[in-house]
Enzyme design. Structure first.
Site, PDB file in Angstrom:
ATOM      1  N   THR A  13       0.755  -1.140  -0.383  1.00 19.60           N
ATOM      2  CA  THR A  13      -0.453  -0.021   0.004  1.00 19.60           C
ATOM      3  C   THR A  13       1.145   1.075   0.188  1.00 19.60           C
ATOM      4  O   THR A  13       0.703   2.238  -0.707  1.00 19.60           O
ATOM      5  CB  THR A  13      -0.404  -0.132   1.468  1.00 19.60           C
ATOM      6  N   ASP A  57       1.685  -6.781  -4.788  1.00 22.50           N
ATOM      7  CA  ASP A  57       0.817  -7.071  -3.231  1.00 22.50           C
ATOM      8  C   ASP A  57       0.857  -8.058  -2.388  1.00 22.50           C
ATOM      9  O   ASP A  57       1.401  -8.929  -2.927  1.00 22.50           O
ATOM     10  CB  ASP A  57      -0.822  -6.821  -3.583  1.00 22.50           C
ATOM     11  N   THR A  89       1.536  -4.895   4.199  1.00 22.34           N
ATOM     12  CA  THR A  89       1.309  -5.033   5.440  1.00 22.34           C
ATOM     13  C   THR A  89       0.809  -6.433   5.967  1.00 22.34           C
ATOM     14  O   THR A  89       1.472  -6.735   7.061  1.00 22.34           O
ATOM     15  CB  THR A  89       0.849  -4.346   6.322  1.00 22.34           C
ATOM     16  N   ASP A  90       0.232  -6.927   4.485  1.00 28.83           N
ATOM     17  CA  ASP A  90      -0.331  -7.949   5.114  1.00 28.83           C
ATOM     18  C   ASP A  90       0.051  -9.629   5.320  1.00 28.83           C
ATOM     19  O   ASP A  90      -0.530 -10.230   5.950  1.00 28.83           O
ATOM     20  CB  ASP A  90      -1.440  -8.747   3.733  1.00 28.83           C
ATOM     21  N   CYS A 280      -4.306 -18.523  20.817  1.00 29.22           N
ATOM     22  CA  CYS A 280      -3.957 -16.762  21.360  1.00 29.22           C
ATOM     23  C   CYS A 280      -2.452 -15.986  20.960  1.00 29.22           C
ATOM     24  O   CYS A 280      -1.301 -15.988  20.575  1.00 29.22           O
ATOM     25  CB  CYS A 280      -4.128 -17.066  22.355  1.00 29.22           C
TER      26      CYS A 280
HETATM   27  N1  ASP Z   1      -3.129  -5.735   0.368  1.00 29.14           N
HETATM   28  C1  ASP Z   1      -1.393  -4.851   0.253  1.00 29.14           C
HETATM   29  C2  ASP Z   1      -0.571  -5.945   0.403  1.00 29.14           C
HETATM   30  O1  ASP Z   1      -0.401  -5.758   1.640  1.00 29.14           O
HETATM   31  C3  ASP Z   1      -2.411  -3.782   1.468  1.00 29.14           C
HETATM   32  C4  ASP Z   1      -0.420  -3.265   2.493  1.00 29.14           C
HETATM   33  O2  ASP Z   1       0.388  -2.807   2.417  1.00 29.14           O
HETATM   34  O3  ASP Z   1      -1.301  -2.513   4.284  1.00 29.14           O
HETATM   35  O4  ASP Z   1       0.772  -5.366  -0.085  1.00 29.14           O
END
Ligand code: ASP
Length: 343
Positions: A13, A57, A89-90, A280
């Site tokens: 992102t 992505d 982030t994913d 958890c």
């Molecule tokens: N779908 C994106 C990724 O992981 C989400 C992100 O970067 O926050 O590339």
């Protein structure tokens, strides 16, 4: 002398822009990212960039990309003081976890970062994340050693050990958590490093050793009410699977039904590595606490202690890649290799 940092841009992102044709976010090139962060020029840090092609992505991350990342770092290791990896982030926690096992003898920072909002958007979190990640990658102590010679994730004012982190929120800027290990650093008006917690290499002149063979014959099975014998058997007893990560309840508990334990025993008799991690978010597996946990131990399941699923997966990929001997893998699995489990 100014520090030199290599920025490795993989996508995510942070570098995406809305495609006016269909409204979805797609990656744009690195020069456009840098243009959005002119503040980086004020650091006195020499920045070079290496862009992956294609940009992705991070949902599309494959182990081959981790090999590519590790080799990129290895091939340029002597030329830079630190590395910043811009990543979606994913799957960032998976990538940071696995890289921590692939890069042995690390003496320089490898800092992953990204953002929840693209860098061109006015309220983006990408600028602060990027700028602080560069500052951390360039930071040296009084002896001239890297302050953070670890694989870590910098996000929303916190520096987390890579193999302890997990994506926690799909929306908040505070997207990552490291429930079983405190942050390595916190960014306020200055960056406060936890020098006790940050790992140091045994020798600062150690050679970087990069493991490039990953064995992905690993399955993750989340235990849940209503789980069927057929599903359990097809995962645990599959001939092509060398290891199964069992995501169990609480402190490592699962069904006490005879069929469930029999399948585990069958997998164990086939020589499989069976690892118990908890569903958890925080706390640890302790198979001596409840009878249901103890029966897993008797069926041949190993304790993952307080390891995250992401780190368990990366650790298994690396260990299985190093040896065909599952008994050796089991011995290594219970050791803390690079800060991924609490002692
Ligand atoms: N779908 C994106 C990724 O992981 C989400 C992100 O970067 O926050 O590339």
């Amino acid at each position: 002398m100014n520090a030199s940092i290599l920025i490795i841009y993989t996508g995510g992102t942070i570098g995406m822009k809305e495609d006016p044709t269909d409204g979805t976010l797609k990656p744009f090139d690195f020069s456009q990212i840098l243009a959005e962060v002119p503040e980086l020029n004020k650091f006195g840090v020499k920045l070079d960039a290496y862009t992956f092609s294609p940009l992705i992505d991070s949902s599309d991350v494959e182990p081959g990309m981790w090999v590519n990342l590790a080799e990129t770092i290895r091939d340029r290791y002597e030329d830079y003081d630190g590395f910043v990896i811009l990543h979606g982030t994913d799957t960032m926690a998976y990538s940071a976890s696995t890289l921590s096992f692939m890069l042995e003898g690390l003496t320089k920072p490898v800092i992953f970062t990204g953002s929840q909002l693209p860098i061109g958007v006015p309220r983006t979190d990408g600028k602060e994340n990027f700028i602080s990640a560069v500052e951390i990658a360039a930071a040296k102590d009084e002896k001239g050693h890297a302050r953070v010679p670890e694989v870590a994730i910098y996000f929303d004012s916190k520096l987390l050990r890579g193999n302890r982190s997990t994506k926690y929120s799909a929306e908040a800027f505070n997207a990552f958590a490291s429930p079983n290990c405190p942050p390595l650093a916190r960014a306020g008006i200055s960056i406060q490093y936890d020098t006790e917690l940050i790992r140091k290499p045994i020798y600062w002149d150690a050679q970087l050793r990069v493991q490039t063979h990953l064995d992905t014959r690993v399955a993750i099975l989340k235990v849940h009410p209503g789980m069927t014998e057929q599903v359990m058997r097809s995962v645990v007893c599959d001939k092509l699977t060398r290891a199964v990560i069992l995501e169990t309840y609480g402190s490592g508990n699962a069904l006490s039904k005879p069929w469930f334990l029999d399948i585990l025993k069958e997998g164990d008799a086939m020589g499989k590595v069976l690892l118990n991690v908890t569903q958890c978010k925080s706390g640890t597996v302790n198979m001596d606490l409840y009878a249901t946990g103890a029966s897993l131990k008797h069926a041949g399941v190993l304790s993952g202690a307080d390891i995250t699923t992401e780190a368990a997966l990366g650790k298994l990929f690396c260990l299985l890649g190093r040896s065909e001997d599952n008994r050796w893998v089991k011995t290594m699995l219970e050791k803390d290799l690079c800060g991924e489990i609490s002692k």
